[in-house]
Scaffold this motif. Sequence first.
Motif, mmCIF file in Angstrom:
data_model
loop_
_atom_site.group_PDB
_atom_site.id
_atom_site.type_symbol
_atom_site.label_atom_id
_atom_site.label_comp_id
_atom_site.label_asym_id
_atom_site.label_seq_id
_atom_site.Cartn_x
_atom_site.Cartn_y
_atom_site.Cartn_z
ATOM 1 N N VAL A 113 0.836 -1.203 0.000
ATOM 2 C CA VAL A 113 0.000 0.000 0.000
ATOM 3 C C VAL A 113 0.871 1.253 0.000
ATOM 4 O O VAL A 113 0.567 2.243 -0.669
ATOM 5 C CB VAL A 113 -0.974 -0.034 1.202
ATOM 6 C CG1 VAL A 113 -1.737 1.274 1.325
ATOM 7 C CG2 VAL A 113 -1.944 -1.201 1.053
ATOM 8 N N ARG A 114 1.984 1.185 0.723
ATOM 9 C CA ARG A 114 2.889 2.331 0.788
ATOM 10 C C ARG A 114 3.541 2.662 -0.550
ATOM 11 O O ARG A 114 4.005 3.786 -0.761
ATOM 12 C CB ARG A 114 3.950 2.116 1.869
ATOM 13 C CG ARG A 114 3.481 2.425 3.263
ATOM 14 C CD ARG A 114 3.464 3.946 3.563
ATOM 15 N NE ARG A 114 4.819 4.416 3.835
ATOM 16 C CZ ARG A 114 5.564 5.137 3.005
ATOM 17 N NH1 ARG A 114 5.080 5.497 1.821
ATOM 18 N NH2 ARG A 114 6.771 5.508 3.339
ATOM 19 N N GLU A 115 3.561 1.699 -1.478
ATOM 20 C CA GLU A 115 4.070 1.995 -2.828
ATOM 21 C C GLU A 115 3.179 2.996 -3.546
ATOM 22 O O GLU A 115 3.621 3.709 -4.437
ATOM 23 C CB GLU A 115 4.159 0.711 -3.661
ATOM 24 C CG GLU A 115 5.338 -0.167 -3.283
ATOM 25 C CD GLU A 115 5.306 -1.497 -4.023
ATOM 26 O OE1 GLU A 115 4.597 -1.595 -5.051
ATOM 27 O OE2 GLU A 115 5.984 -2.428 -3.561
ATOM 28 N N GLU A 116 1.905 3.061 -3.159
ATOM 29 C CA GLU A 116 0.941 3.933 -3.839
ATOM 30 C C GLU A 116 0.603 5.184 -3.023
ATOM 31 O O GLU A 116 0.050 6.137 -3.574
ATOM 32 C CB GLU A 116 -0.345 3.158 -4.135
ATOM 33 C CG GLU A 116 -0.157 1.951 -5.046
ATOM 34 C CD GLU A 116 0.298 2.349 -6.443
ATOM 35 O OE1 GLU A 116 -0.015 3.470 -6.876
ATOM 36 O OE2 GLU A 116 0.984 1.538 -7.089
ATOM 37 N N PHE A 117 0.874 5.143 -1.724
ATOM 38 C CA PHE A 117 0.503 6.267 -0.859
ATOM 39 C C PHE A 117 1.686 6.679 0.006
ATOM 40 O O PHE A 117 2.337 5.811 0.613
ATOM 41 C CB PHE A 117 -0.665 5.878 0.071
ATOM 42 C CG PHE A 117 -1.973 5.702 -0.641
ATOM 43 C CD1 PHE A 117 -2.860 6.764 -0.751
ATOM 44 C CD2 PHE A 117 -2.318 4.482 -1.214
ATOM 45 C CE1 PHE A 117 -4.065 6.612 -1.419
ATOM 46 C CE2 PHE A 117 -3.525 4.317 -1.889
ATOM 47 C CZ PHE A 117 -4.396 5.390 -1.997
ATOM 48 N N SER A 118 1.941 7.973 0.082
ATOM 49 C CA SER A 118 2.918 8.482 1.053
ATOM 50 C C SER A 118 2.384 8.214 2.462
ATOM 51 O O SER A 118 1.204 7.896 2.631
ATOM 52 C CB SER A 118 3.114 9.985 0.863
ATOM 53 O OG SER A 118 1.952 10.681 1.303
ATOM 54 N N GLU A 119 3.252 8.362 3.455
ATOM 55 C CA GLU A 119 2.781 8.150 4.835
ATOM 56 C C GLU A 119 1.631 9.096 5.167
ATOM 57 O O GLU A 119 0.634 8.701 5.773
ATOM 58 C CB GLU A 119 3.932 8.353 5.831
ATOM 59 C CG GLU A 119 4.891 7.184 5.887
ATOM 60 C CD GLU A 119 5.846 7.238 7.075
ATOM 61 O OE1 GLU A 119 6.111 8.350 7.578
ATOM 62 O OE2 GLU A 119 6.319 6.170 7.490
ATOM 63 N N LYS A 120 1.766 10.360 4.760
ATOM 64 C CA LYS A 120 0.718 11.336 5.045
ATOM 65 C C LYS A 120 -0.583 10.967 4.319
ATOM 66 O O LYS A 120 -1.673 11.017 4.904
ATOM 67 C CB LYS A 120 1.197 12.735 4.618
ATOM 68 C CG LYS A 120 0.147 13.841 4.695
ATOM 69 C CD LYS A 120 -0.215 14.184 6.130
ATOM 70 C CE LYS A 120 -1.044 15.455 6.234
ATOM 71 N NZ LYS A 120 -2.401 15.311 5.712
ATOM 72 N N ASP A 121 -0.478 10.610 3.046
ATOM 73 C CA ASP A 121 -1.677 10.231 2.294
ATOM 74 C C ASP A 121 -2.318 8.968 2.884
ATOM 75 O O ASP A 121 -3.550 8.830 2.899
ATOM 76 C CB ASP A 121 -1.352 10.003 0.814
ATOM 77 C CG ASP A 121 -1.177 11.311 0.051
ATOM 78 O OD1 ASP A 121 -1.450 12.387 0.624
ATOM 79 O OD2 ASP A 121 -0.756 11.250 -1.124
ATOM 80 N N LEU A 122 -1.478 8.057 3.353
ATOM 81 C CA LEU A 122 -2.026 6.826 3.933
ATOM 82 C C LEU A 122 -2.734 7.123 5.254
ATOM 83 O O LEU A 122 -3.776 6.531 5.559
ATOM 84 C CB LEU A 122 -0.914 5.789 4.142
ATOM 85 C CG LEU A 122 -1.412 4.393 4.538
ATOM 86 C CD1 LEU A 122 -2.356 3.823 3.491
ATOM 87 C CD2 LEU A 122 -0.236 3.443 4.765
ATOM 88 N N ALA A 123 -2.174 8.059 6.020
ATOM 89 C CA ALA A 123 -2.840 8.481 7.259
ATOM 90 C C ALA A 123 -4.204 9.092 6.921
ATOM 91 O O ALA A 123 -5.217 8.779 7.561
ATOM 92 C CB ALA A 123 -1.973 9.481 8.015
#
Lengths: 160, 159
Positions: A113-123
């Motif tokens: 999932v982190r390949e598609e979303f930055s940490e901030k976007d994932l939060a």
Amino acid sequence: MTSRIKDENAIKGMYQQMLHLENYIRHETNIEPPLKHIVKLRASQINGCAYCMAMHTEEALKDGDRVDRLSLISAWEESADWFTPREQAALMWTETLTRISTDKVSDELYNRVREEFSEKDLADLTLLIITINGWNRIAIPFHTPPSHFEVPIEQGAVAD
Amino acid sequence: MTSRLEDLAATRDIAQQLRKLEIYIRNETTIEPKLNHLVKMRASQINGCAHCLMLHAEEALKDGEQVDRLSLLSAWQEAADWFTPREQAALVWTEALTNISSTHVSDEMYASVREQFSEKELADLTLSIIAINGWNRINVPFATPAHHFEVPVPEAVAS
């Protein structure tokens, strides 16, 4: 189905708090509206929220999504090429977090999932999932009835 | 366990959003702190959130909760007389809403919970359950570690 709430004022304070979460997601994050609707639909399918499914199908169509794509979201893994890699990652995160009591968040899933979303976007995506899980936990127990809607005219029953 | 986050500030904004819900629950509702902790702990047991269990155990004890009551919370129905009718209703509601994907909130359950909570209180209790279900969905996936704590002297006794 009719609402179990007798006095609509009783839920105003709680409702207002939920709207704060929606406002944050809409105005202070990078989450695209089409992706947002897909996430909300998938969580609402898992939790069984009729009101939320009708509402977010209507909103997804208004934002240009297609009936055919929306019709198969609950089996999206069988038609993964209909969804972008970012949408697929969001759907995986949505399913696992919605089922957090039974599903484990593996390192493999996290890295994927982190390949598609930055940490901030994932939060922020996580807060979106929390928010729809919240609405589901209001609309289901309080019996909020769904509304009928029409398919927007530009997507009328015209086949290619 | 260590956090999966490389930048711990990445969840700062979303934590801020959820904290607003907690402030509303604390300052603008009639949900009692002890009852609130039981709700937070029961949802966190179901969702398997170690960080949240540790945090709310410590806070519950600070608010005068007893270790023996907390120790059997996950089997509270077997010791229902340890909990007030209002606490029991809150726990029923917490379990039903946390497990919403597999439970249906029957008219019978709704009516029994409403005997203990007004509509406004039930809406506010629902928000508290939504909030802890949210914290669980941050702390489990991002692997927030739990911290050790000492059994606190209840504030009422200490003062």
